[in-house]
Design an enzyme around this catalytic site. Structure first.
Site: not given
Length: 373
Positions: A69-71, A73, A108
């Site tokens: 999960p990239c939230q 970043f 990502n």
């Protein structure tokens, strides 16, 4: 291959198109896992938290792919270095160590490459848990690989069969240097009905993982419109291709925009027919969130304008999903799946690069494939 944090399967779709066979996928979100199962099968999907994935469930595989999960970043996220989601790449490493792939691919958001967590990941290849892998990485622009979308993604490749560089671009803006010109919004959505017949999904449910969920829906069934207010339609009508909120007359601007003279230039934006779209995010159905208005706009003839946001089907095409792809969940859940996915064409470009580098599969991996059918 193993796909971690698989979502609805955008990355898997790209790899399957290039001849790879999934033996395990892991996804926590029920709607996304159900969409994955509808397209690739339920039997090899682990629907649950990767933190609870037993080592015994992890088969050997030639390649591990996936995007934690990239939230934490993302430029749109909290940018909180302590966001617990930022630590999930460590679970990715756990699976890599157990599956012992020849190659792994971690993707990502662009910002990930500048994060402390990314540097920690690189350090694991310097005498740490990834010491046997050579790492190469680069930020790739999806448009440079045949996707009609200007979406940057960090792609990191780890290999224990010799260093593998990320794929070289096949496309460019102007098609110079022997490259193919970027694909455009016109290439992907021209010809779809300008005025969708439906505003709701069909009333249908399917069963996945012992639970009922809406779907599965075809691409045609997710070509759904909305019912905007008259004020919204007036706003849309003033926005030309490539334009945005600054094209609105003062009387049509909400106070929050009147008081903000700069920034957020893409909101209330209209796509261009003959250029790639900007990044398709999870709320593409809200024009105040980005450049999501349909590209058709005639400067002379107002009757020749399409004043609406793109549909779920159009967004899926801009993410390079094939029309044969099936979707599960509510309208919001499907939109989230589309926006969170890796563009299929970008995944396929990475898959082709991996395919040229692979040695023959291990005999035990072939056995695993045979057992799983």
């Amino acid at each position: 291959m193993i796909d971690l944090f698989s979502g609805c399967g955008g990355m898997t779709q790209g790899f399957v198109q290039e001849g790879f066979k999934p033996v395990l996928a892991v996804e926590f979100d029920q709607a996304a896992a159900s969409t994955y199962a509808a397209n690739f099968g339920e039997e090899h999907m682990y629907f649950g938290d990767i933190l609870e994935l037993p080592d015994a469930y992890i088969p050997e595989a030639d390649i591990v792919i996936g995007g934690p999960p990239c939230q934490g970043f993302s430029n749109l996220g909290s940018k909180d270095v302590n966001d617990p989601r930022n630590k999930l790449w460590k679970e990715y490493i756990r699976v890599v160590r157990k599956a012992r792939p020849q190659v792994f691919v971690l993707e990502n958001v662009e910002r990930f490459s500048k994060s402390t967590e990314f540097q920690m990941l690189l350090d694991e290849a310097d005498g740490g848990m990834l010491a046997e892998y050579e790492l190469r990485w680069r930020v790739l622009l999806a448009a440079d690989y045949g996707v009609a979308q200007r979406r940057p993604r960090t792609i990191l490749i780890g290999s224990r069969i010799g260093a593998i560089e990320p794929p070289a671009p096949t496309h460019s803006k102007d098609g110079l240097g022997g490259l193919i010109p970027w694909r455009t919004v016109r290439d992907r959505i021209d010809g779809l009905p300008a005025q969708p017949d439906l505003t709701e999904l069909p009333d249908r449910v399917t069963e996945c993982f012992g639970h009922q969920i809406a779907g599965a829906f075809t691409s045609e069934e997710i070509h759904i419109g909305r019912n905007p207010r008259p004020l919204s339609l007036q706003r849309y009508d003033h926005v030309p291709p490539g334009g945005g909120r600054f094209n609105l007359p003062t009387a049509l601007q909400p106070n929050c925009w009147k008081n903000k003279a700069a920034g957020t230039t893409d909101v209330m934006g209209r796509m261009r027919w003959d250029a790639p779209s900007l990044t398709i995010r999870t709320e593409f159905f809200k024009p105040e969130k980005g450049q999501y208005l349909h590209p058709q706009w005639d400067p002379i003839d107002p009757s020749n304008r399409v004043n609406r946001v793109i549909t779920h089907h159009e967004a899926a095409r801009l993410q390079d999903f094939p029309d044969s792809f099936l979707w599960c969940g509510s309208k919001i859940q499907i939109a989230r799946q589309i926006g969170n996915a890796v563009p299929v064409g970008l995944a396929a470009a990475v898959a082709r690069q991996m395919r040229t580098a692979f040695k023959a599969p291990h005999e035990e991996v072939r056995a695993t494939w045979n057992i799983r059918g």
